[in-house]
Scaffold this motif. Sequence first.
Motif, PDB file in Angstrom:
ATOM      1  N   LEU A   5       0.844  -1.189   0.000  1.00 26.90           N
ATOM      2  CA  LEU A   5       0.000   0.000   0.000  1.00 26.90           C
ATOM      3  C   LEU A   5       0.880   1.240   0.000  1.00 26.90           C
ATOM      4  N   GLN A  11      -4.703   3.598  -2.246  1.00 27.87           N
ATOM      5  CA  GLN A  11      -4.769   2.422  -1.379  1.00 27.87           C
ATOM      6  C   GLN A  11      -6.028   1.605  -1.663  1.00 27.87           C
ATOM      7  N   TYR A  36      -5.960  -2.289  -2.681  1.00 29.03           N
ATOM      8  CA  TYR A  36      -6.712  -3.276  -1.915  1.00 29.03           C
ATOM      9  C   TYR A  36      -7.689  -4.027  -2.811  1.00 29.03           C
ATOM     10  N   ARG A  61      -8.023  -7.971  -3.285  1.00 24.59           N
ATOM     11  CA  ARG A  61      -9.272  -8.652  -2.892  1.00 24.59           C
ATOM     12  C   ARG A  61      -9.808  -9.515  -4.025  1.00 24.59           C
ATOM     13  N   LEU A 114      -1.493  -7.051   3.981  1.00 17.88           N
ATOM     14  CA  LEU A 114      -1.204  -5.687   3.567  1.00 17.88           C
ATOM     15  C   LEU A 114       0.186  -5.286   4.048  1.00 17.88           C
ATOM     16  N   ILE A 145     -12.652  -3.478   5.596  1.00 11.52           N
ATOM     17  CA  ILE A 145     -11.803  -4.342   4.776  1.00 11.52           C
ATOM     18  C   ILE A 145     -11.361  -5.584   5.552  1.00 11.52           C
ATOM     19  N   GLU A 160      -8.531  -6.824   7.069  1.00 17.34           N
ATOM     20  CA  GLU A 160      -7.304  -6.150   7.517  1.00 17.34           C
ATOM     21  C   GLU A 160      -6.393  -7.130   8.230  1.00 17.34           C
TER      22      GLU A 160
END
Length: 291
Positions: free
Chosen positions: A6, A13, A17, A21, A33, A57, A59
């Motif tokens: 990222l 970002q 992402y 995904r 990440l 998200i 994470e």
Amino acid sequence: MIIVKLKRGMGNQMFQYALGRRLVEDLKSPLKLDISGFERQSQIDTKREYELHHFNILEDFANSEEIIKARDRWGFLSRLYQAINTKIFREQHVGYDPRLLNKKGDIYLDGFWHSEKYFQSIREIILRELALKTSLSSVGMAAAAEIEKATAEGKASVSLHVRRGDYVTNLKAKKYHGLITTEYYGGAIEILRNKVGEMKIFLFSDDIEWVKRNIPLQDAHYFVTNPSIPFYEEVHLMSLCDHNIIANSSFSWWGAWLNQNLNKIVIAPRKWLAKTGNDYYNEIPESWLKI
């Protein structure tokens, strides 16, 4: 394992992402990440921070051992290895690269990936996971109420975003991105007025005083941006509007993309970058209007 590096601002970002995904869905692999780059930013670049924690998200952060194993296992020799190792994928050019979606196994991604083609197939997942994790602030709620009020009054709500900030103050950013003209915004407003009739314009900008002085506003309007509204809320508020006029910015790009109005009209600048002849054709979805 899929590790996504990222970098840069929140809009970038989000793109990074979203690609990761998509690969999670395809490969059924865990997503990690890599946010280590935010600790090593150049002094000449605009200071950025990790921003995706405001959203729903998946994470999970890659630790230093996982990052080194994927990217820098042999130091200098790693760069030579990366040139032939398909597991490490650095963006080679601006635009959509379909080869990336054919990757298998462990992958380390380092790029910007500015195309919805990477993740349009999982739109519902992205809409759900890039929704705000918490309720709007009181000022944000007031702005959302104004958007809803416009609909109740029979007016089309239109978000309009002006990006200035480092595009003005950072010579490197200004040379690369360029500034969108007031003629673009005036033309976009006129197009929407002709298409949707009466409307109310909701204005977002990192230089709202410049907007007040320079953007022609004959229609009803509301200045959304103020110090009390977090910028991640602004993306959500843009998405609540019926239609969107965006800047050459991934920030308002996402505000428009997250807009779930099936009849939305999104107007975007044809010339996305300052470089002559580059209209950044993969950046703008085909259904959006480029002027």
